[in-house]
Design a protein around this motif. Sequence first.
Motif, PDB file in Angstrom:
ATOM      1  N   PRO A  77      89.118  50.692  24.032  1.00 40.30           N
ATOM      2  CA  PRO A  77      88.417  51.883  23.537  1.00 40.30           C
ATOM      3  C   PRO A  77      87.735  51.605  22.204  1.00 40.30           C
ATOM      4  O   PRO A  77      88.303  50.974  21.315  1.00 40.30           O
ATOM      5  CB  PRO A  77      89.549  52.916  23.378  1.00 40.30           C
ATOM      6  CG  PRO A  77      90.634  52.440  24.277  1.00 40.30           C
ATOM      7  CD  PRO A  77      90.561  50.943  24.249  1.00 40.30           C
ATOM      8  N   GLY A  78      86.518  52.085  22.072  1.00 41.22           N
ATOM      9  CA  GLY A  78      85.756  51.855  20.851  1.00 41.22           C
ATOM     10  C   GLY A  78      86.446  52.407  19.618  1.00 41.22           C
ATOM     11  O   GLY A  78      86.378  51.811  18.534  1.00 41.22           O
ATOM     12  N   VAL A  79      87.163  53.520  19.758  1.00 35.49           N
ATOM     13  CA  VAL A  79      87.819  54.128  18.610  1.00 35.49           C
ATOM     14  C   VAL A  79      88.937  53.229  18.095  1.00 35.49           C
ATOM     15  O   VAL A  79      89.154  53.121  16.880  1.00 35.49           O
ATOM     16  CB  VAL A  79      88.354  55.544  18.961  1.00 35.49           C
ATOM     17  CG1 VAL A  79      89.444  55.482  20.029  1.00 35.49           C
ATOM     18  CG2 VAL A  79      88.851  56.266  17.718  1.00 35.49           C
ATOM     19  N   ARG A  80      89.637  52.553  19.011  1.00 41.55           N
ATOM     20  CA  ARG A  80      90.698  51.636  18.581  1.00 41.55           C
ATOM     21  C   ARG A  80      90.125  50.398  17.907  1.00 41.55           C
ATOM     22  O   ARG A  80      90.641  49.916  16.898  1.00 41.55           O
ATOM     23  CB  ARG A  80      91.561  51.237  19.778  1.00 41.55           C
ATOM     24  CG  ARG A  80      92.522  52.335  20.223  1.00 41.55           C
ATOM     25  CD  ARG A  80      93.364  51.916  21.403  1.00 41.55           C
ATOM     26  NE  ARG A  80      94.352  52.951  21.708  1.00 41.55           N
ATOM     27  CZ  ARG A  80      94.925  53.118  22.880  1.00 41.55           C
ATOM     28  NH1 ARG A  80      94.591  52.333  23.895  1.00 41.55           N
ATOM     29  NH2 ARG A  80      95.820  54.075  23.072  1.00 41.55           N
ATOM     30  N   LEU A  81      89.054  49.865  18.477  1.00 42.65           N
ATOM     31  CA  LEU A  81      88.419  48.696  17.878  1.00 42.65           C
ATOM     32  C   LEU A  81      87.888  49.034  16.490  1.00 42.65           C
ATOM     33  O   LEU A  81      88.077  48.271  15.536  1.00 42.65           O
ATOM     34  CB  LEU A  81      87.286  48.198  18.775  1.00 42.65           C
ATOM     35  CG  LEU A  81      86.466  47.019  18.235  1.00 42.65           C
ATOM     36  CD1 LEU A  81      87.345  45.811  17.980  1.00 42.65           C
ATOM     37  CD2 LEU A  81      85.337  46.679  19.210  1.00 42.65           C
ATOM     38  N   HIS A  82      87.236  50.172  16.361  1.00 43.21           N
ATOM     39  CA  HIS A  82      86.690  50.582  15.070  1.00 43.21           C
ATOM     40  C   HIS A  82      87.809  50.742  14.037  1.00 43.21           C
ATOM     41  O   HIS A  82      87.648  50.355  12.869  1.00 43.21           O
ATOM     42  CB  HIS A  82      85.918  51.893  15.218  1.00 43.21           C
ATOM     43  CG  HIS A  82      85.334  52.410  13.928  1.00 43.21           C
ATOM     44  ND1 HIS A  82      84.350  51.739  13.242  1.00 43.21           N
ATOM     45  CD2 HIS A  82      85.647  53.516  13.193  1.00 43.21           C
ATOM     46  CE1 HIS A  82      84.050  52.417  12.140  1.00 43.21           C
ATOM     47  NE2 HIS A  82      84.826  53.488  12.086  1.00 43.21           N
ATOM     48  N   HIS A  83      88.936  51.293  14.473  1.00 42.16           N
ATOM     49  CA  HIS A  83      90.050  51.480  13.547  1.00 42.16           C
ATOM     50  C   HIS A  83      90.582  50.139  13.054  1.00 42.16           C
ATOM     51  O   HIS A  83      90.836  49.959  11.851  1.00 42.16           O
ATOM     52  CB  HIS A  83      91.174  52.266  14.223  1.00 42.16           C
ATOM     53  CG  HIS A  83      92.352  52.510  13.331  1.00 42.16           C
ATOM     54  ND1 HIS A  83      92.317  53.398  12.283  1.00 42.16           N
ATOM     55  CD2 HIS A  83      93.604  51.957  13.317  1.00 42.16           C
ATOM     56  CE1 HIS A  83      93.490  53.404  11.671  1.00 42.16           C
ATOM     57  NE2 HIS A  83      94.282  52.531  12.273  1.00 42.16           N
ATOM     58  N   LEU A  84      90.746  49.169  13.966  1.00 46.70           N
ATOM     59  CA  LEU A  84      91.258  47.864  13.555  1.00 46.70           C
ATOM     60  C   LEU A  84      90.271  47.149  12.640  1.00 46.70           C
ATOM     61  O   LEU A  84      90.678  46.465  11.694  1.00 46.70           O
ATOM     62  CB  LEU A  84      91.565  47.004  14.783  1.00 46.70           C
ATOM     63  CG  LEU A  84      92.240  45.659  14.493  1.00 46.70           C
ATOM     64  CD1 LEU A  84      93.548  45.848  13.730  1.00 46.70           C
ATOM     65  CD2 LEU A  84      92.484  44.890  15.787  1.00 46.70           C
ATOM     66  N   ILE A  85      88.986  47.323  12.900  1.00 42.99           N
ATOM     67  CA  ILE A  85      87.973  46.739  12.007  1.00 42.99           C
ATOM     68  C   ILE A  85      88.127  47.315  10.606  1.00 42.99           C
ATOM     69  O   ILE A  85      88.093  46.587   9.595  1.00 42.99           O
ATOM     70  CB  ILE A  85      86.557  46.987  12.549  1.00 42.99           C
ATOM     71  CG1 ILE A  85      86.318  46.171  13.820  1.00 42.99           C
ATOM     72  CG2 ILE A  85      85.499  46.645  11.492  1.00 42.99           C
ATOM     73  CD1 ILE A  85      85.018  46.482  14.532  1.00 42.99           C
ATOM     74  N   ARG A  86      88.317  48.627  10.505  1.00 46.96           N
ATOM     75  CA  ARG A  86      88.506  49.268   9.197  1.00 46.96           C
ATOM     76  C   ARG A  86      89.756  48.741   8.493  1.00 46.96           C
ATOM     77  O   ARG A  86      89.753  48.539   7.274  1.00 46.96           O
ATOM     78  CB  ARG A  86      88.606  50.783   9.356  1.00 46.96           C
ATOM     79  CG  ARG A  86      87.302  51.472   9.741  1.00 46.96           C
ATOM     80  CD  ARG A  86      87.514  52.973   9.822  1.00 46.96           C
ATOM     81  NE  ARG A  86      87.901  53.536   8.523  1.00 46.96           N
ATOM     82  CZ  ARG A  86      88.554  54.676   8.363  1.00 46.96           C
ATOM     83  NH1 ARG A  86      88.923  55.388   9.422  1.00 46.96           N
ATOM     84  NH2 ARG A  86      88.845  55.120   7.159  1.00 46.96           N
ATOM     85  N   VAL A  87      90.814  48.510   9.261  1.00 48.45           N
ATOM     86  CA  VAL A  87      92.055  47.992   8.675  1.00 48.45           C
ATOM     87  C   VAL A  87      91.825  46.608   8.078  1.00 48.45           C
ATOM     88  O   VAL A  87      92.217  46.330   6.936  1.00 48.45           O
ATOM     89  CB  VAL A  87      93.170  47.952   9.740  1.00 48.45           C
ATOM     90  CG1 VAL A  87      94.384  47.170   9.219  1.00 48.45           C
ATOM     91  CG2 VAL A  87      93.588  49.363  10.130  1.00 48.45           C
ATOM     92  N   TRP A  88      91.163  45.734   8.848  1.00 48.09           N
ATOM     93  CA  TRP A  88      90.919  44.389   8.323  1.00 48.09           C
ATOM     94  C   TRP A  88      89.948  44.414   7.145  1.00 48.09           C
ATOM     95  O   TRP A  88      90.103  43.645   6.184  1.00 48.09           O
ATOM     96  CB  TRP A  88      90.396  43.475   9.433  1.00 48.09           C
ATOM     97  CG  TRP A  88      91.480  42.850  10.248  1.00 48.09           C
ATOM     98  CD1 TRP A  88      91.744  43.030  11.573  1.00 48.09           C
ATOM     99  CD2 TRP A  88      92.471  41.920   9.787  1.00 48.09           C
ATOM    100  NE1 TRP A  88      92.824  42.288  11.961  1.00 48.09           N
ATOM    101  CE2 TRP A  88      93.292  41.585  10.888  1.00 48.09           C
ATOM    102  CE3 TRP A  88      92.741  41.340   8.539  1.00 48.09           C
ATOM    103  CZ2 TRP A  88      94.362  40.698  10.785  1.00 48.09           C
ATOM    104  CZ3 TRP A  88      93.820  40.451   8.430  1.00 48.09           C
ATOM    105  CH2 TRP A  88      94.614  40.145   9.538  1.00 48.09           C
TER     106      TRP A  88
END
Length: 297
Positions: free
Chosen positions: A159-170
């Motif tokens: 899901p794009g929302v999960r990928l976007h969240h992990l990108i923000r974390v990194w």
Amino acid sequence: MSDQPAPLVPVLAVVGAGLIGGSFAAALRRVGQVGHVLGVGRTPAALQRARELGLIDEAVDLEQAAARADLILLATPIRAMGQVLQVLAPVLRQQTLITDAGSTKQDVAHMARTHLGPCSSQFIPGHPIAGSEVAGPEAADAMLFHGRKVVLTPFEETPGVRLHHLIRVWEACGARVQLMTPEMHDRALASVSHLPHFLSAAYMAQVVRSADADVRLNLAGTGFRDFTRIAAGSAEVWRDIFLSNRSALLGELDEFMLVLQQLRASLQDPSDPEALEALLEQAALARRFWGGRNPTE
């Protein structure tokens, strides 16, 4: 009530609270983007040390991590990840996101699909291009990922929302995220990370097996130190990396042998010093051109 916004990761679990896992927790803590940090590990002593250093708040087992964490980072040797995922799968909450820090991605992606099944959409394979020859909680550094690249290889169904969240974390850790396929990642890393370590280890072994090893090491300077630094890395970790990515690494090794044979032929024929110089100059120019970029591990 506090006006402070909720952190990006309310509850983080690091499976392996050493250099990578500890640094990840420390980086998020430094910028106030993690609430509570759970630590999972093989040895109670290492987890206790991680607590003393403030890297984790609590030591738990895998089942507790799966039941409580919003984000789980697997910072274990690649060989151990399948077993870890197998334990996590039946108790994993739907909202929990899992990622890893392994240096190969095709094997890890296969493990995730095999052991997580329908929950594999909750797993995003990752690889922070940062590291050190030292290990353990004491080696953790909140700035380890600052300015470094982190490769993510999401599945098509991620899901794009999960990928976007992990990108923000990194990005909160100071990293620069790059997306690619697992196959592309493994080919590239075989060349610029795995083969250099393989050659460094082979050279170090050749030196210490020599009859006059003590004399050689006593005379070794900065060039020797720089070339062999990565050979001091964890044998367990690098064994798993080499075996996990052996097909790509063998291909790179074959190509390297062709260049080495060309250099050896130039050295054997003293009548044509220009041929040897041309090969050395090609390498020197390439290295100088690259020199301004951020180094990889």
